[in-house]
Structure formats: structure tokens, C-alpha cells
Motif scaffolding. Sequence first.
Motif, PDB file in Angstrom:
ATOM      1  N   ASP A  99     -66.432 -62.163 -58.657  1.00 37.72           N
ATOM      2  CA  ASP A  99     -65.502 -61.016 -58.720  1.00 37.72           C
ATOM      3  C   ASP A  99     -66.316 -59.737 -58.930  1.00 37.72           C
ATOM      4  O   ASP A  99     -66.035 -58.944 -59.830  1.00 37.72           O
ATOM      5  N   HIS A 130     -66.764 -56.658 -58.331  1.00 38.68           N
ATOM      6  CA  HIS A 130     -66.323 -55.302 -57.963  1.00 38.68           C
ATOM      7  C   HIS A 130     -67.034 -54.287 -58.867  1.00 38.68           C
ATOM      8  O   HIS A 130     -67.750 -54.681 -59.809  1.00 38.68           O
ATOM      9  N   GLU A 155     -65.756 -64.685 -64.870  1.00 39.39           N
ATOM     10  CA  GLU A 155     -64.842 -65.837 -65.000  1.00 39.39           C
ATOM     11  C   GLU A 155     -64.373 -66.425 -63.682  1.00 39.39           C
ATOM     12  O   GLU A 155     -63.890 -67.554 -63.650  1.00 39.39           O
ATOM     13  N   SER A 213     -67.005 -54.618 -62.618  1.00 39.15           N
ATOM     14  CA  SER A 213     -67.758 -55.696 -63.266  1.00 39.15           C
ATOM     15  C   SER A 213     -69.221 -55.310 -63.458  1.00 39.15           C
ATOM     16  O   SER A 213     -70.050 -56.163 -63.771  1.00 39.15           O
ATOM     17  N   ASP A 227     -68.254 -60.075 -66.800  1.00 37.89           N
ATOM     18  CA  ASP A 227     -66.996 -60.631 -66.260  1.00 37.89           C
ATOM     19  C   ASP A 227     -67.165 -61.628 -65.119  1.00 37.89           C
ATOM     20  O   ASP A 227     -66.740 -61.377 -63.978  1.00 37.89           O
TER      21      ASP A 227
HETATM   22 MG    MG Z   1     -62.887 -59.473 -63.650  1.00 35.45          MG
END
Ligand code: MG
Length: 397
Positions: free
Chosen positions: A228, A230, A247, A233, A245
Motif C-alpha cells: 500500500d 502511497h 499491513e 505511507s 504502514d
Molecule cells: Mg495504509
Amino acid sequence: MSQYRIFKVEDAIAYVREAAGQGGEVPLQGEEIGDGNLNQVFRVWKPGESRGFIVKQALPYIRCIGESWPLTRDRARIEAQILLRHGSVCPEYTVEVLHHDPELSVMLLEDLSDHQVWRQALLEDASFPEAAAQLGRYLARVHYHSSAFHLDYQAQQAAQIAFANPELMAITEEVFFVDPFRDHERNNVEPLIRAEAEQQWADAALKVKVATLKHDFRCKGEALLHGDLHTGSVMVAAGKLKVIDAEFGGYGPMGFDLGVIFANLLLNFCSQPGRHPADAGQRYQHRRIEEILTLWRSFKADFVTLEAKSPDPALAEPGYVQAFMRRVWRDALGYAGCEMVRRTIGIAHVVDLDGIEDPDRRAPCQRQALALGRTLVMEAEQLDEEQLRVLLLEWVS
Ligand code: MG
Ligand code: SR1
Ligand code: MG
Ligand code: MG
């Protein structure tokens, strides 16, 4: 340690006392600072000290939706293990996990409050000229060391099992590849761009390309992805960068992480006409193009250097890594296109576009994001680096 409960500030402070060895005589303060879609996040600090601790706890549901969308708390354990693994090969650019407790679904992280979220920095036009190259190096290191270029068959199979993240990666499949390409109740489509969304839902050629990308996301376990990546993050400070981040991480195609970050830079690119007068906006658009190309070149250069030491005699065959890099590039452009579409009309948007207050200025930016996203998905196989630059220059407005 103890039974799961949803933390309040006092629980986060008690956890810091135990996990970080801060005795009862040390005064500690805390506050909830989470603004993400999934978890709660606390900052705990000693009064008078600038650096504290971050406590991140998974809730048994998706925070931004509520209890109607339950979600495994085990994601906290998986995230901690991914960050620890990525940190073991790239400590410079991975947030440090100081402690984690699978029962409480909580982890203690280094405090990065002297950093800024990259998305916000980009929106404030703050310049972090090293960030793109740093992120390319991060991806080269975490991808290479978890891939077949570095691990033997048994070790990679073991890693695929150890880092299996079925529930979160299934969410990515749904919200990234499925919902935004059809009329789904989870989508969030603004009325002014409804016609463009409907046109896209009827676009069979586009949906065939997206099907390939989705299928590869499931089947092409090339590396342990962040999942993820982006611009929210990524934390930046002068000369420094840390990725947070993870996860949604797990095994998947390397081009996925690259594509997500390319797309988020391009979403910022598309937001510029809604945020700035043309001359300034175009200057920032040119910067985003250069950041994408710098990130890619830094990734490729570092990956190729690492690959030269690959213990696998077949994959180390001269010429193979270049062919592999071309495939990763092509994948990255396809995934970038999907991310642009899903962040414009799917369930989870970005503030770059949604933060443009005037709907009449916002809508053209969203239309451009949808159209550029489609172009990337459709033309990924034809575009080399220089052709991408030429294409993006045509979209500067
Ligand atoms: Mg995230
Ligand atoms: C329902 S979860 C939606 C999104 O939030 C996270 O930040 C991920 O990007 C996920 O896809
Ligand atoms: Mg976040
Ligand atoms: Mg999060």
C-alpha cells in the motif's frame, strides 16, 4: 501480556511503560493521532522531550467504515513481521518496530514526528529532492532480498507462508481491481464525473487488461511487497525517508509497489490545475514526472547491482535481469493506472483530489486522473521510460 481490549490513551501509555521500560515514576502523556482508514494510532511522550513513541493498534473492524466491516486483528502481527523483515535488509528507510504484542494487536514504533507525511509535503510544495531516489533504493532492497534472485526455493516458499496475508490482500483485490471497474455500492463517485465512470464501467478492453493485472497480483509472488505504498505511507525529513504502514503487505508482483507510488505522484500531478495558477502548477507537474523517473531509475540501478551477486546461476544469467526489469516496468505502469482510477472513484480517495474545495475545479482534475489511469493501463506494454516522459508532458496543463 494481556487480553485484547481497544486501547484508550491510558492503555497506550501503560503499554509504553511495559514495552519500552518506562517506569511508573516517568511522567508520560499521550494522544490519539490516527488518520488512516484502518487502525488507531497514539503518540506517547515524556513532557519536555521531542521524541516519544508511536503505538499502533489494529481494531477488529475497518476504522473508516465501522463495525459493519469486520477485519482480522492478526493484520497487526503480520504488519510487524513485514516491517521487521524489511527493516532487516533496509533499516535506513523502514520504520523501526521496537516491540509488538500479537495478543493486543499492537506495536510500538519509533516516533517520526520530526518527519512529514510525503503526501502532505508534496501538497505544501515542500521540496525533498532525495525522496524519490531513496524510495527507489528501499524498493530495490526489500524486493530483491525477498525474491527468487536472493532466496533459494525453500526459503522463498517459507517466506510466502510466513507472510501470508489473505484477508488484507483480498481487500486489495476487491477495492483495487474489482469495484472501481463496475458500478459497485462501495464506490464513491462524485456526480460531476458520473458519466466518465459509467463510460469506464462499459469499457470491455480496459476490463480485460485489468483482469490480467488482478490475476498477476494473485499469482505472481515475486517479492514481499509493502502492499500500500502511497505517498501517505512515506515519511520524509531533510535527507531522510522512512516507510510506514505495511499491513497490506505480502507476496506479489514487484510492479505493484512501484505502480502504487507512481500513481500517487500522478494523482498529485492531476490535482495541480485545481490548486495552483498554471505556471506554478505546471512547474510542480514537471517535478512529479522527474520524481517518477528518478524513483524508477534508482530502483533499477540498485536492483541490478544487487542482482549481480545473485546466488542463483540461472537467474544471474547476463541479460536476464534487464529483461525482468522491463516486465516490472510494464507491470508498474498497469498497476499505476488501476491505482489512479480506484483513488478517484473507488472507496478510498486521496486528499490531493478530494481536497480541492470547488467542485468545478475538482471535477476536471478527477477526469484527468481517470483518463490518465486508463491510458496507463491500456498502453503499459508500449511505453518505455522516454515514451512515458513524452506522454506525461502531453498531459501537463
Ligand atoms: Mg495504509
Ligand atoms: C477499505 S480499505 C481501503 C484502503 O485503505 C487503505 O489505506 C488501503 O489503501 C486500502 O485499499
Ligand atoms: Mg497510513
Ligand atoms: Mg494504516
